[in-house]
Write a protein that holds these residues in place. Structure first.
Motif, PDB file in Angstrom:
ATOM      1  N   VAL A 124       0.849  -1.196   0.000  1.00 62.69           N
ATOM      2  CA  VAL A 124       0.000   0.000   0.000  1.00 62.69           C
ATOM      3  C   VAL A 124       0.885   1.246   0.000  1.00 62.69           C
ATOM      4  N   LEU A 125       0.645   2.137  -0.950  1.00 66.07           N
ATOM      5  CA  LEU A 125       1.359   3.412  -1.023  1.00 66.07           C
ATOM      6  C   LEU A 125       0.372   4.545  -0.762  1.00 66.07           C
ATOM      7  N   ASP A 126       0.787   5.516   0.057  1.00 69.15           N
ATOM      8  CA  ASP A 126      -0.034   6.717   0.287  1.00 69.15           C
ATOM      9  C   ASP A 126       0.266   7.711  -0.835  1.00 69.15           C
ATOM     10  N   VAL A 127      -0.711   7.901  -1.734  1.00 63.89           N
ATOM     11  CA  VAL A 127      -0.498   8.792  -2.888  1.00 63.89           C
ATOM     12  C   VAL A 127      -1.343  10.053  -2.771  1.00 63.89           C
ATOM     13  N   SER A 128      -1.732  10.422  -1.559  1.00 60.63           N
ATOM     14  CA  SER A 128      -2.592  11.599  -1.378  1.00 60.63           C
ATOM     15  C   SER A 128      -1.948  12.855  -1.940  1.00 60.63           C
ATOM     16  N   ARG A 129      -0.658  13.055  -1.602  1.00 61.43           N
ATOM     17  CA  ARG A 129       0.016  14.263  -2.088  1.00 61.43           C
ATOM     18  C   ARG A 129       0.114  14.271  -3.605  1.00 61.43           C
ATOM     19  N   ARG A 130       0.453  13.092  -4.147  1.00 64.08           N
ATOM     20  CA  ARG A 130       0.556  13.033  -5.608  1.00 64.08           C
ATOM     21  C   ARG A 130      -0.785  13.323  -6.272  1.00 64.08           C
ATOM     22  N   LYS A 131      -1.860  12.735  -5.738  1.00 63.05           N
ATOM     23  CA  LYS A 131      -3.188  12.963  -6.316  1.00 63.05           C
ATOM     24  C   LYS A 131      -3.602  14.428  -6.173  1.00 63.05           C
ATOM     25  N   ALA A 132      -3.268  15.029  -5.002  1.00 62.67           N
ATOM     26  CA  ALA A 132      -3.598  16.448  -4.808  1.00 62.67           C
ATOM     27  C   ALA A 132      -2.843  17.291  -5.821  1.00 62.67           C
ATOM     28  N   ALA A 133      -1.561  16.934  -6.051  1.00 66.81           N
ATOM     29  CA  ALA A 133      -0.771  17.678  -7.047  1.00 66.81           C
ATOM     30  C   ALA A 133      -1.355  17.507  -8.439  1.00 66.81           C
ATOM     31  N   GLU A 134      -1.812  16.275  -8.761  1.00 69.01           N
ATOM     32  CA  GLU A 134      -2.418  16.033 -10.079  1.00 69.01           C
ATOM     33  C   GLU A 134      -3.686  16.863 -10.239  1.00 69.01           C
ATOM     34  N   ARG A 135      -4.526  16.885  -9.166  1.00 62.39           N
ATOM     35  CA  ARG A 135      -5.757  17.681  -9.261  1.00 62.39           C
ATOM     36  C   ARG A 135      -5.443  19.162  -9.397  1.00 62.39           C
ATOM     37  N   ASN A 136      -4.423  19.604  -8.677  1.00 60.22           N
ATOM     38  CA  ASN A 136      -4.029  21.014  -8.774  1.00 60.22           C
ATOM     39  C   ASN A 136      -3.530  21.325 -10.173  1.00 60.22           C
ATOM     40  N   ALA A 137      -2.753  20.386 -10.738  1.00 61.88           N
ATOM     41  CA  ALA A 137      -2.248  20.584 -12.104  1.00 61.88           C
ATOM     42  C   ALA A 137      -3.401  20.616 -13.106  1.00 61.88           C
ATOM     43  N   GLU A 138      -4.381  19.700 -12.916  1.00 60.54           N
ATOM     44  CA  GLU A 138      -5.535  19.696 -13.824  1.00 60.54           C
ATOM     45  C   GLU A 138      -6.326  20.994 -13.709  1.00 60.54           C
ATOM     46  N   ARG A 139      -6.496  21.454 -12.441  1.00 56.29           N
ATOM     47  CA  ARG A 139      -7.216  22.712 -12.246  1.00 56.29           C
ATOM     48  C   ARG A 139      -6.462  23.881 -12.898  1.00 56.29           C
ATOM     49  N   ARG A 140      -5.143  23.885 -12.705  1.00 59.98           N
ATOM     50  CA  ARG A 140      -4.333  24.951 -13.302  1.00 59.98           C
ATOM     51  C   ARG A 140      -4.382  24.895 -14.827  1.00 59.98           C
ATOM     52  N   LEU A 141      -4.352  23.647 -15.362  1.00 59.16           N
ATOM     53  CA  LEU A 141      -4.433  23.479 -16.813  1.00 59.16           C
ATOM     54  C   LEU A 141      -5.766  24.006 -17.340  1.00 59.16           C
ATOM     55  N   ALA A 142      -6.858  23.698 -16.600  1.00 57.70           N
ATOM     56  CA  ALA A 142      -8.182  24.194 -17.019  1.00 57.70           C
ATOM     57  C   ALA A 142      -8.205  25.716 -16.995  1.00 57.70           C
ATOM     58  N   GLU A 143      -7.587  26.310 -15.953  1.00 55.01           N
ATOM     59  CA  GLU A 143      -7.545  27.776 -15.885  1.00 55.01           C
ATOM     60  C   GLU A 143      -6.731  28.347 -17.037  1.00 55.01           C
ATOM     61  N   LEU A 144      -5.593  27.700 -17.333  1.00 51.93           N
ATOM     62  CA  LEU A 144      -4.769  28.166 -18.450  1.00 51.93           C
ATOM     63  C   LEU A 144      -5.509  28.023 -19.772  1.00 51.93           C
ATOM     64  N   THR A 145      -6.265  26.919 -19.909  1.00 51.59           N
ATOM     65  CA  THR A 145      -7.040  26.717 -21.152  1.00 51.59           C
ATOM     66  C   THR A 145      -8.086  27.822 -21.301  1.00 51.59           C
ATOM     67  N   ARG A 146      -8.774  28.137 -20.177  1.00 49.78           N
ATOM     68  CA  ARG A 146      -9.763  29.215 -20.254  1.00 49.78           C
ATOM     69  C   ARG A 146      -9.086  30.552 -20.557  1.00 49.78           C
TER      70      ARG A 146
END
Length: 554
Positions: free
Chosen positions: A269-291
């Protein structure tokens, strides 16, 4: 303890009835027990230090080497089952039959240097008759080893303690789960992740550390685990004892018995909370950049449209300024000349009227009439050109007979041509009708004929022809005059660059006639052009569309 000492301590595994050998991260063999010697016929003295994949080249295949490398990188234990892989380490039974084997590979850390070794345990699962046959040959050796078993068991207990230390000190969460879904063992890292003491987790169902809404799905996975292959990288949510949820990544392998049936599941079992949070932040930032990009593209399109409008406005303004400058130039210079001539001739007539003969008076009156006509033509062209530039002209197309219209325009010019000694002929095909504004058509023909006569010397000729072509009617005005220089011919129809020149007998023009012809022809859907060489005459021609059948019928 040196690496040699650590390796020599592994000789305890000589007393294990399973084939066992240890391989370092470079795939070099560090231990080769007696059971594996018996299976393979390869002896420890000749094989230690050699690369495993050089002795068994098939292990270079990615399906084996990749999984073993992943083990050194923290991956789960590996089971190469007989059903899928046959014999990982090929060997034959004593009667020459190929063995079937389960090979289980786990990671061990040896000595104070914490040397990582991959431990290969090879279990012969050949059918019972083959095993009995093989064990007969091993019977003599077994008698020799009976006295050493107790010592082997003691060493195994110590080895188990070492493995438990490795298990508990692992940097990833490790769980051992029974087929009923209950935790059999957990390491300290997993217990810390979940917020439980390790002993409290033992005996709990694995679904209990999942959020309530995920538990049915988890129970279903556990129930079907016995029939599944191992899997890696499954994303899963875990519920901590305090009620917090974290995101994990689960890798699961099966531990099977001698019959190939799954007994336990081992999970990493690996704790990937930080990685997933970073991925969501990157996706959110990408969406903002796209807009932002879309908004910038919209702004850029608006700016381009505004720029186009400004460019068109600038062009219109430049044209209007050129029109105004040309208009003032004509009014200030060209229009003043004919009026000065009229005034001058009138003053001469007034002063010498009583002394002039009839012939002299007639000559002066003709001069006065010519100056007045020039002024009238200039004013007429100036008015028409100015209206065309302002878009004030209304085009009223109708079905017009070409030959008749050309002849009517030629009659107006023929008198001037005869007075100058220039022959003016028309040659138009019959029944040629075009759709055009009649007044504009006549103005174009008159201007072209006036220019042709103006630049044709005495004794020359001017011809007007009209003929059909696939694209419409072609009207040509051809003269035998002085021709036009190449540099001037390129600017013939450009009012900003055209300069009025004098005819062969000093006839003065307006400088607007050809520009007006171009505007009138284009307003009626045609095109105008010219061909000329100095001293060889000129040919001006333009096209007009035919009447359609409905216009002809009317």
């Amino acid at each position: 303890m040196s690496q040699e000492d650590a390796t020599s301590s592994l000789e305890v595994f000589d007393f294990v009835p399973l084939g066992m050998f240890f391989v370092d991260e470079e795939f070099r063999i560090r231990f080769w027990n007696r059971a594996i010697e018996d299976m393979t016929g390869k002896f420890r003295a000749e094989i230690l230090g050699e690369r495993l994949d050089e002795i068994y080249p098939h292990l270079k295949n990615d399906r084996y080497s990749r999984r073993i490398r992943q083990l050194f990188e923290g991956g789960p234990p590996i089971l190469f089952s007989a059903q899928l892989h046959g014999a990982l380490i090929p060997s034959k039974t004593f009667d020459g039959q190929d063995r079937s084997q389960h090979t289980y590979v786990a990671l061990a850390t040896i000595g104070p240097e914490r040397t990582k070794l991959a431990v290969f345990s090879v279990q012969d699962v050949t059918d019972e008759a083959q095993r009995i046959s093989a064990y007969r040959d091993l019977h003599r050796r077994a008698l020799r080893e009976i006295q050493e078993k107790q010592r082997a068991y003691e060493l195994l207990e110590k080895s188990e303690a070492k493995f438990k230390a490795v298990f508990d000190s692992a940097a990833v969460g490790i769980e051992v789960i029974g087929l009923d879904g209950v935790f059999r063992a957990v390491n300290k890292r997993l217990a810390d992740m979940l917020g439980y003491p390790p002993e409290e987790l033992i005996g709990m169902h694995a679904a209990e550390v999942s959020p309530p809404e995920d538990r049915n799905k988890m129970r279903g996975m556990i129930e079907g685990f016995q029939d599944r292959e191992p899997f890696a990288g499954m994303e899963k949510r875990y519920l901590r004892k305090g009620g917090e949820i974290f995101e994990g990544e689960l890798h699961v392998a099966a531990i099977k018995d001698a019959d190939g049936k799954t007994e336990l599941g081992v999970g990493i079992v690996l704790d990937v909370s930080r990685r997933k949070a970073a991925e969501r932040n990157a996706e959110r930032r990408l969406a903002e950049l796209t807009r932002s990009k879309e908004r910038l593209e919209e702004s850029a399109a608006e700016l381009r449209a505004l720029n186009d409008r400004l460019a068109r406005s600038e062009t219109r303004l430049r044209d209007e300024v050129a029109t105004k400058d040309k208009l003032f130039s004509i009014i200030a210079h060209d229009l003043r000349n004919p009026f000065n001539a009229i005034i001058g001739i009138a003053e001469v007539l007034s002063r010498f009227f009583d002394t002039y003969t009839r012939e002299e008076t007639k000559r002066r009156v003709e001069e006065l009439r010519g100056a007045a006509r020039t002024a009238n033509d200039l004013l007429e062209n100036l008015l028409q050109w100015s209206r065309a530039q302002r878009g004030a002209l209304v085009v009223e197309p109708e079905c017009v007979e070409v030959a008749e219209t050309i002849e009517r325009a030629a009659r107006v010019i023929r008198r001037n041509a005869e007075a100058k000694g220039v022959a003016l002929e028309t040659n138009c095909v019959e029944d040629l009708r075009v759709k055009v504004d009649l007044n504009m058509f006549e103005t174009v023909v008159r201007n072209l004929l006036t220019n042709a006569v103006k630049f044709t010397p005495r004794g020359g000729e001017v011809r007007v022809c009209a003929r059909k072509s696939p694209g419409g009617a072609i009207i040509e005005v051809i003269d035998s005059g002085v021709g036009i220089a190449e540099a001037d011919r390129r600017n013939l129809f450009d009012v900003e660059r055209t300069v009025s020149t004098y005819g062969t007998e000093n006839e003065k023009g307006t400088g607007l006639g050809l520009a007006l012809c171009r505007d009138f022809v284009e307003l009626n859907g045609g095109k105008i052009d010219a061909e000329s060489e100095e001293g060889m005459g000129s040919r001006f021609y333009f096209t007009l569309p035919f009447c359609d059948k409905r216009d002809s019928a009317r």
